[in-house]
Scaffold this active site. Structure first.
Site, PDB file in Angstrom:
ATOM      1  CG  HIS A 188      -2.018  -0.693  -3.945  1.00 29.43           C
ATOM      2  ND1 HIS A 188      -2.240   0.435  -3.771  1.00 29.43           N
ATOM      3  CD2 HIS A 188      -2.215  -1.424  -3.210  1.00 29.43           C
ATOM      4  CE1 HIS A 188      -2.828   0.566  -2.338  1.00 29.43           C
ATOM      5  NE2 HIS A 188      -2.911  -0.739  -2.033  1.00 29.43           N
ATOM      6  CD  GLU A 190      -3.007   3.670  -6.207  1.00 29.01           C
ATOM      7  OE1 GLU A 190      -3.162   5.017  -5.966  1.00 29.01           O
ATOM      8  OE2 GLU A 190      -2.162   3.200  -5.122  1.00 29.01           O
ATOM      9  CB  SER A 196      -0.877  -0.076   1.335  1.00 26.84           C
ATOM     10  OG  SER A 196      -1.653  -1.033   1.443  1.00 26.84           O
TER      11      SER A 196
HETATM   12  N1  3HC Z   1     -16.187  -9.287  -2.462  1.00 27.34           N
HETATM   13  C1  3HC Z   1     -16.549  -9.462  -3.759  1.00 27.34           C
HETATM   14  N2  3HC Z   1     -17.362  -8.481  -4.252  1.00 27.34           N
HETATM   15  C2  3HC Z   1     -17.847  -7.698  -3.380  1.00 27.34           C
HETATM   16  C3  3HC Z   1     -17.507  -7.680  -1.789  1.00 27.34           C
HETATM   17  C4  3HC Z   1     -16.439  -8.728  -1.580  1.00 27.34           C
HETATM   18  N3  3HC Z   1     -15.910  -8.574  -0.278  1.00 27.34           N
HETATM   19  N4  3HC Z   1     -18.381  -6.905  -1.252  1.00 27.34           N
HETATM   20  C5  3HC Z   1     -19.043  -6.260  -2.116  1.00 27.34           C
HETATM   21  N5  3HC Z   1     -19.007  -6.659  -3.301  1.00 27.34           N
HETATM   22  C6  3HC Z   1     -19.500  -6.562  -4.604  1.00 27.34           C
HETATM   23  C7  3HC Z   1     -20.840  -6.881  -4.692  1.00 27.34           C
HETATM   24  O1  3HC Z   1     -21.079  -8.186  -5.227  1.00 27.34           O
HETATM   25  C8  3HC Z   1     -21.649  -5.989  -5.656  1.00 27.34           C
HETATM   26  O2  3HC Z   1     -21.341  -6.185  -6.713  1.00 27.34           O
HETATM   27  P1  3HC Z   1     -22.637  -6.082  -7.897  1.00 27.34           P
HETATM   28  O3  3HC Z   1     -22.909  -4.538  -7.962  1.00 27.34           O
HETATM   29  O4  3HC Z   1     -21.964  -6.891  -9.083  1.00 27.34           O
HETATM   30  O5  3HC Z   1     -23.683  -7.056  -7.500  1.00 27.34           O
HETATM   31  C9  3HC Z   1     -20.917  -4.572  -5.006  1.00 27.34           C
HETATM   32  O6  3HC Z   1     -19.677  -4.870  -4.696  1.00 27.34           O
HETATM   33  C10 3HC Z   1     -21.860  -3.990  -4.217  1.00 27.34           C
HETATM   34  O7  3HC Z   1     -21.908  -4.669  -2.895  1.00 27.34           O
HETATM   35  P2  3HC Z   1     -23.084  -4.531  -1.957  1.00 27.34           P
HETATM   36  O8  3HC Z   1     -24.477  -4.289  -2.673  1.00 27.34           O
HETATM   37  O9  3HC Z   1     -23.217  -5.777  -1.207  1.00 27.34           O
HETATM   38  O10 3HC Z   1     -22.899  -3.881  -0.817  1.00 27.34           O
HETATM   39  P3  3HC Z   1     -22.266  -2.171  -0.893  1.00 27.34           P
HETATM   40  O11 3HC Z   1     -22.989  -1.666  -1.989  1.00 27.34           O
HETATM   41  O12 3HC Z   1     -22.611  -1.811   0.639  1.00 27.34           O
HETATM   42  O13 3HC Z   1     -20.889  -2.253  -1.422  1.00 27.34           O
HETATM   43  C11 3HC Z   1     -18.461  -2.251  -0.840  1.00 27.34           C
HETATM   44  C12 3HC Z   1     -19.917  -2.664  -0.772  1.00 27.34           C
HETATM   45  C13 3HC Z   1     -18.134  -2.428  -2.597  1.00 27.34           C
HETATM   46  C14 3HC Z   1     -17.326  -2.539  -0.258  1.00 27.34           C
HETATM   47  C15 3HC Z   1     -18.491  -0.547  -0.875  1.00 27.34           C
HETATM   48  O14 3HC Z   1     -19.006  -0.147   0.475  1.00 27.34           O
HETATM   49  C16 3HC Z   1     -17.513   0.148  -1.176  1.00 27.34           C
HETATM   50  O15 3HC Z   1     -17.088   0.690  -2.137  1.00 27.34           O
HETATM   51  N6  3HC Z   1     -16.653   0.841   0.050  1.00 27.34           N
HETATM   52  C17 3HC Z   1     -15.551   1.543  -0.047  1.00 27.34           C
HETATM   53  C18 3HC Z   1     -14.463   0.560  -0.289  1.00 27.34           C
HETATM   54  C19 3HC Z   1     -13.027   1.213  -0.127  1.00 27.34           C
HETATM   55  O16 3HC Z   1     -13.166   2.538  -0.283  1.00 27.34           O
HETATM   56  N7  3HC Z   1     -11.847   0.415  -0.429  1.00 27.34           N
HETATM   57  C20 3HC Z   1     -10.636   1.115  -0.439  1.00 27.34           C
HETATM   58  C21 3HC Z   1      -9.899   0.775   0.583  1.00 27.34           C
HETATM   59  S1  3HC Z   1      -8.332   1.412   0.562  1.00 27.34           S
HETATM   60  C22 3HC Z   1      -7.377   0.196  -0.030  1.00 27.34           C
HETATM   61  O17 3HC Z   1      -7.934  -0.710  -0.231  1.00 27.34           O
HETATM   62  C23 3HC Z   1      -5.996   0.373  -0.138  1.00 27.34           C
HETATM   63  C24 3HC Z   1      -5.269  -0.501   0.602  1.00 27.34           C
HETATM   64  O18 3HC Z   1      -3.832  -0.177   0.382  1.00 27.34           O
HETATM   65  C25 3HC Z   1      -5.424  -0.417   2.324  1.00 27.34           C
END
Ligand code: 3HC
Length: 284
Positions: free
Chosen positions: A140, A152, A119
């Site tokens: 990433h 990334e 990250s």
């Molecule tokens: N695995 C696979 N697919 C998933 C999932 C998982 N764990 N969680 C959600 N999804 C998919 C669902 O299947 C759904 O896909 P579809 O529209 O094709 O059916 C879509 O994502 C939306 O999911 P849900 O309707 O169940 O739930 P939400 O609408 O609440 O979305 C979320 C869940 C996608 C996690 C959303 O809350 C989100 O985008 N959150 C922000 C996540 C974020 O910011 N991540 C970046 C973090 S920083 C990082 O990763 C950097 C690292 O270096 C630390």
């Protein structure tokens, strides 16, 4: 060079998510885990994630089985000997990763790209622990990898242009949106995201608002899918502290020093979703 076989080292949330993305795109994937039981847990997590997509009608059962059939879990690093691209996704600890890159350099074929899913850590330091710094870059993915569009592609000073092009082509083949970024702590997203997440914890520490209200405010006020405390729990508080420490080490900005609450919660093993409890409780 055509990338066909992918190695993933590390079978945590990110390793299994990356394996799912690559296998769903048709690549053969070998995931290396340190122990049999973690390898099995990774395959179970992968099956559960795919089952969810079948239940939602996004995937049919035959496709799920085909994806699972393309993923092999192993414990011996030597099994990565025929991979064209290896993506490391182990703990955010530079010494652990340096050591791993030296080992990967020994086992992976000469043409293979060695990539890190770090990250924030300096990719060039990993490149310099191999005999092929021109074939090392960052790839990433974001959490949860199957759901997040961005990848990334991190270009250390040592990388050949062909390495960056092949890594970008791999991310595109996985259906992702790649962006190329220079090798600076936090790259794009974490350089912008983590000062905000840390500031949210400080706001709570100062008693300005509760974590629930801060989360509600950022969702309702900015349209973010998750509030900062929900997102910290998703990323993992140990990983979050490691990211902030790496940002702080490079920039020396006091605002980037991890908030005390984060450190205390990590000490108490309240790591977020992965441990069942973080800012919120996931045990029920
Ligand atoms: N695995 C696979 N697919 C998933 C999932 C998982 N764990 N969680 C959600 N999804 C998919 C669902 O299947 C759904 O896909 P579809 O529209 O094709 O059916 C879509 O994502 C939306 O999911 P849900 O309707 O169940 O739930 P939400 O609408 O609440 O979305 C979320 C869940 C996608 C996690 C959303 O809350 C989100 O985008 N959150 C922000 C996540 C974020 O910011 N991540 C970046 C973090 S920083 C990082 O990763 C950097 C690292 O270096 C630390």
């Amino acid at each position: 060079m055509a990338v066909k076989r992918i190695g993933v080292v590390g079978s945590g949330i990110m390793g299994s998510g990356i394996a799912e993305c690559a296998a769903a795109a048709g690549f053969e994937v070998v995931v290396r885990s340190r122990a049999e039981h973690t390898a099995e847990a990774m395959l179970a997590a992968l099956a559960k994630s795919l089952d969810r997509r079948v239940e939602r009608g996004k995937l049919d059962a035959a496709e799920r089985d085909a994806i699972l059939g393309r993923v092999r879990a192993v414990t011996d690093l030597g099994e990565l000997g025929d991979c064209d691209l290896v993506i490391e996704s182990v703990v955010e600890d530079l010494d652990v990763k340096r050591h791993l890159f030296t080992e990967l350099d020994r086992v992976a074929p000469e043409h293979a790209i060695l990539a890190t899913n770090t990250s924030t850590l300096p990719v060039v330091e990993l490149a310099m622990h191999t005999s092929r710094p021109e074939r090392v870059c960052g790839i990433h993915f974001f959490n949860p990898a199957p759901a997040m569009a961005l990848v990334e592609i991190v270009r250390p000073l040592t990388a050949a242009e062909a390495t960056i092009e092949e890594a970008t082509a791999f991310a595109t083949a996985c259906g992702k949106t790649p962006v190329v970024v220079e090798d600076r702590a936090g790259f794009i997203v974490n350089a912008l995201l983590f000062p905000y997440l840390n500031a949210a914890v400080r706001l709570m520490e100062q008693g300005v608002a509760t974590k629930e209200d801060i989360d509600s405010a950022m969702k309702a006020g900015c349209g973010f899918p998750m509030g900062p405390f929900e997102l910290l729990d998703l990323v993992g508080l140990d990983t979050s502290v490691a990211i902030l420490e790496a940002l702080y080490a490079e920039q020396r900005e006091p605002a980037l020093a991890p908030a005390a609450t984060l450190r205390r919660m990590v000490a108490a093993e309240l790591l977020g979703r992965k441990s069942g409890q973080g800012f919120y409780d996931y045990r029920s």
